[in-house]
Enzyme design. Structure first.
Site, mmCIF file in Angstrom:
data_model
loop_
_atom_site.group_PDB
_atom_site.id
_atom_site.type_symbol
_atom_site.label_atom_id
_atom_site.label_comp_id
_atom_site.label_asym_id
_atom_site.label_seq_id
_atom_site.Cartn_x
_atom_site.Cartn_y
_atom_site.Cartn_z
ATOM 1 C CG HIS A 143 3.696 2.592 -9.732
ATOM 2 N ND1 HIS A 143 3.286 3.882 -10.057
ATOM 3 C CD2 HIS A 143 4.352 2.087 -9.190
ATOM 4 C CE1 HIS A 143 3.159 4.218 -8.933
ATOM 5 N NE2 HIS A 143 3.968 4.066 -8.041
ATOM 6 C CD GLU A 160 10.443 -8.788 21.873
ATOM 7 O OE1 GLU A 160 9.472 -8.320 21.640
ATOM 8 O OE2 GLU A 160 11.941 -8.655 22.359
ATOM 9 C CE LYS A 207 -5.088 4.253 1.043
ATOM 10 N NZ LYS A 207 -5.589 2.791 0.305
ATOM 11 C CG ASP A 208 0.113 5.043 0.717
ATOM 12 O OD1 ASP A 208 -1.422 4.173 1.100
ATOM 13 O OD2 ASP A 208 -0.001 4.400 -0.623
ATOM 14 C CB SER A 259 -4.210 -1.975 -6.228
ATOM 15 O OG SER A 259 -5.542 -0.931 -6.910
#
Length: 211
Positions: free
Chosen positions: A41, A111, A67-68, A45
């Site tokens: 923020h 894993e 979108k997220d 980005s």
């Protein structure tokens, strides 16, 4: 290695340490996520196209928020479908064998998402060196943003960066495959050069991204 084990061999101290790690780790990740959102923020980005004009930027909310949310719901839907209809899709058949403290399993593997680190661990003969390489193979991902402090070339137009990135992806997939293979030749021999390439790719990516 003894301080990780809690003694001279794997025992109750080892279980206590790893249980504590699994309990504390989610809270540490939550703190890192909050810090990430704060910087996102404040600083914004990444800028793949290299535009410095604020007129070309868009607000985080509602565009990226929606979108997220859509991406989160899709991933959650796939996870719920797998848990409901294919619960053993990613399980190892050996996990269903009853544990026998007198018999060591022929092939122990973690894993699937840690197989690349397991292949790196097996490729180094030294026990301490293998543990350090295993830890660095994961923590190096967190060290990458530190090298991005310098002004970098947008990755969308950086051919060298893209080539190195896809080489790293191929090496990662090969190490994942080798981690699931038995501990024998030629799998161990293949893992050694791939381990070296894996660690070399990160400084090369940093150099390729700098102007």
């Amino acid at each position: 290695v003894q301080w990780v084990w809690g003694g001279f061999s794997v025992g109750q101290g080892t279980l206590n340490r790893f249980f504590s790690l699994h309990f504390i780790l989610p809270f540490m990740i939550l703190v890192l996520v909050i810090i990430h959102l704060m910087f996102l923020h404040e600083k914004g980005s990444t800028n793949p196209l290299g535009h410095n004009l604020h007129i070309n930027k868009i607000l985080f909310h509602p565009y990226f928020t929606l979108k997220d949310v859509v991406g989160f719901l899709l991933v959650l839907f796939c996870l719920m479908m797998m848990c409901a209809y294919f619960p053993y899709l990613l399980s190892d058949p050996e996990n269903f064998i009853n544990a026998n403290p007198m018999v060591t399993p022929v092939h122990i593997q973690p894993e699937w998402y840690f197989l690349f680190a397991y292949a790196i661990l097996r490729s180094i003969p030294s026990k301490l060196g293998g543990v350090l390489a295993l830890a660095m193979s994961i923590f190096i991902l967190y060290l990458m943003p530190i090298g991005m402090i310098k002004k970098s070339v947008p990755t969308s137009f950086n051919v060298a960066y893209q080539v190195l990135f896809w080489i790293l992806v191929v090496v990662f997939l090969l190490l994942t495959w080798l981690g699931a293979c038995p501990i024998e030749s030629p799998y161990l021999s293949l893992a050694k050069p791939l381990t070296l390439i894996y660690f070399l790719m990160y400084p090369l990516l940093l150099l390729a991204s700098w102007e």
